[in-house]
Design a protein around this motif. Structure first.
Motif, PDB file in Angstrom:
ATOM      1  N   GLN A 104      15.741  -7.967 -13.140  1.00  0.00           N
ATOM      2  CA  GLN A 104      14.879  -9.126 -12.921  1.00  0.00           C
ATOM      3  C   GLN A 104      13.838  -8.851 -11.838  1.00  0.00           C
ATOM      4  O   GLN A 104      12.687  -9.296 -11.950  1.00  0.00           O
ATOM      5  CB  GLN A 104      15.726 -10.344 -12.551  1.00  0.00           C
ATOM      6  CG  GLN A 104      16.685 -10.806 -13.639  1.00  0.00           C
ATOM      7  CD  GLN A 104      15.972 -11.272 -14.882  1.00  0.00           C
ATOM      8  OE1 GLN A 104      14.827 -11.723 -14.833  1.00  0.00           O
ATOM      9  NE2 GLN A 104      16.648 -11.164 -16.021  1.00  0.00           N
TER      10      GLN A 104
ATOM     11  N   LEU B  95       9.779  -9.085 -12.465  1.00  0.00           N
ATOM     12  CA  LEU B  95       8.931  -9.997 -11.698  1.00  0.00           C
ATOM     13  C   LEU B  95       7.870  -9.235 -10.921  1.00  0.00           C
ATOM     14  O   LEU B  95       6.712  -9.646 -10.850  1.00  0.00           O
ATOM     15  CB  LEU B  95       9.787 -10.829 -10.744  1.00  0.00           C
ATOM     16  CG  LEU B  95      10.639 -11.924 -11.393  1.00  0.00           C
ATOM     17  CD1 LEU B  95      11.652 -12.467 -10.403  1.00  0.00           C
ATOM     18  CD2 LEU B  95       9.753 -13.056 -11.914  1.00  0.00           C
TER      19      LEU B  95
ATOM     20  N   LEU C 149       7.818 -15.026  -6.171  1.00  0.00           N
ATOM     21  CA  LEU C 149       8.886 -14.064  -6.447  1.00  0.00           C
ATOM     22  C   LEU C 149      10.167 -14.389  -5.700  1.00  0.00           C
ATOM     23  O   LEU C 149      11.266 -14.309  -6.271  1.00  0.00           O
ATOM     24  CB  LEU C 149       8.418 -12.645  -6.093  1.00  0.00           C
ATOM     25  CG  LEU C 149       9.390 -11.510  -6.441  1.00  0.00           C
ATOM     26  CD1 LEU C 149       8.624 -10.257  -6.858  1.00  0.00           C
ATOM     27  CD2 LEU C 149      10.315 -11.171  -5.274  1.00  0.00           C
TER      28      LEU C 149
ATOM     29  N   SER D 218      12.694 -19.056 -17.522  1.00  0.00           N
ATOM     30  CA  SER D 218      11.589 -19.789 -16.895  1.00  0.00           C
ATOM     31  C   SER D 218      11.850 -21.288 -16.911  1.00  0.00           C
ATOM     32  O   SER D 218      11.588 -21.994 -15.922  1.00  0.00           O
ATOM     33  CB  SER D 218      10.270 -19.477 -17.605  1.00  0.00           C
ATOM     34  OG  SER D 218       9.917 -18.121 -17.405  1.00  0.00           O
TER      35      SER D 218
END
Length: 377
Positions: free
Chosen positions: A113, A117, A127, A148
């Motif tokens: 992840q 990002l 972030l 999201s």
């Protein structure tokens, strides 16, 4: 600059630590302006945290009145963080069992992840909030295309939980809480071995845990990590931004990262304070308290108590025998400490390769009575 006016204002002060050091010179005492007893020394903080007379919520108000009667209030009232008693103990054991996730599994998801990002070239502020929630949502078992939406829903839930939230924010929080409960119930009912399903199975083995509490505490993992995760990662970014030599050393040797994260948790913790409420008359830390009294435990001051850590103001990632109260102590100690640290570590690891300019100071701190969350833009 002027010092903080009180321990709550200290959370968002640019440098509260000299003031915390002075506060620590005072034994357990009452701040009449706040209407709170204040425990800043490590021994006083520990005495409050282990006292059987103390609760995490006022017995007369288990759910904040503005949240009562809606989905956000129902969610709040079932979180093990916000409850006490036998039912809480059973649910807490299930939560702890579920959170016993292999460290490499957490690290792998966090790296995935963080890399995604960072590659999206989003701002640092975005972030530090997105990463912790996305990692935990993925560990729970949610699909990548749901992450999201979940991050947005949890922003609304957390905003509704904030003290003094406006009615409009609370309304959005009720809607978001209802949506998160529905999404999580569906996840728990689906095949899989994610964190949500493991929590369900652990609760079944424990017995006597309300199914609604299982769902609520799966959502609670996301709530817990939202502000605190952003605060930890943001404060770790500042620790490296203000120490160029340390940043160069960590960039060259990533094995220094775990110690750095732990020292941030001690030295500049995201959770600066927590509260307890006296349910029955008791003597705590040498003071006679009455039922209904409220206590502020100043974790950020206690972590730097020399009685807990020698030379406490020195930032030392290699500090031996580090002790901290950042994740609590006793029956309400947070069992997610390893996951929180792994997420921050992965975030820093990704940023070391991608962040072109490290901030030497924050633009300020987000309003909060207890979580220290820097702003960078």
């Amino acid at each position: 600059m002027p010092p903080p006016s009180d321990p709550v204002a200290a959370v968002t002060h640019p440098d509260p630590y000299p003031w915390y050091a002075a506060l620590r010179q005072r034994p357990f005492h009452r701040n009449e302006a706040l209407g709170l007893w204040v425990a800043a020394r490590a021994e006083d903080a520990l005495a409050v945290l282990v006292s059987p007379a103390c609760r995490v919520r006022p017995p007369s108000e288990p759910v904040p009145r503005p949240l009562a009667g809606g989905a956000a209030g129902a969610l709040f009232g079932r979180l093990v963080r916000m409850t006490d008693g036998d039912a809480q103990a059973r649910a807490k054991r299930a939560v702890a069992a579920a959170l016993d996730v292999p460290s490499e599994q957490v690290a792998e998801e966090a790296r995935r992840q963080a890399a995604a990002l960072a590659a999206d070239d989003i701002g640092l502020d975005e972030l530090i909030f997105a990463l912790p929630v996305r990692v935990v949502a993925a560990l729970l078992g949610f699909d990548p295309d749901q992450l999201s939406e979940i991050a947005g829903r949890m922003r609304d839930v957390v905003a509704a939980f904030a003290p003094g939230a406006a009615p409009e924010a609370i309304g959005r929080g009720h809607d978001a809480a209802a949506a998160m409960v529905a999404l999580t119930e569906a996840l728990i009912g689906s095949p899989g071995d994610g964190l949500a399903r493991r929590l369900h199975d652990a609760a079944e083995r424990e017995g006597g845990v309300d199914p609604a509490a299982i769902t609520a505490n799966a959502v609670g993992f996301l709530f817990q990590v939202h502000d605190a995760g952003a605060g930890l990662l943001g404060n770790a970014v500042l620790a490296l931004g203000t120490r160029p030599e340390l940043r160069r050393a960590v960039t060259a040797d990533r094995t220094l990262l775990p110690g750095l994260v732990q020292e941030v948790l001690r030295c500049d913790p995201p959770a600066q304070n927590t509260r307890r409420f006296v349910a029955e008359a008791a003597v705590i830390a040498g003071q006679a308290l009455r039922a209904g009294d409220a206590i502020l435990i100043v974790i950020a001051a206690a972590n730097r108590d020399p009685a807990l850590n020698p030379d406490p103001d020195r930032f030392d990632p290699a500090r031996p025998d580090r002790r901290l109260l950042t994740f609590g102590h006793g029956r309400h100690a947070c069992p997610g400490d390893a996951i929180a640290a792994a997420i921050a570590l992965a975030g820093l690891d990704a940023l070391l390769d991608r962040l072109p300019h490290w901030p030497e100071r924050p633009a300020g701190y987000r309003a909060s009575p207890n979580v220290r969350m820097p702003r960078f833009g």
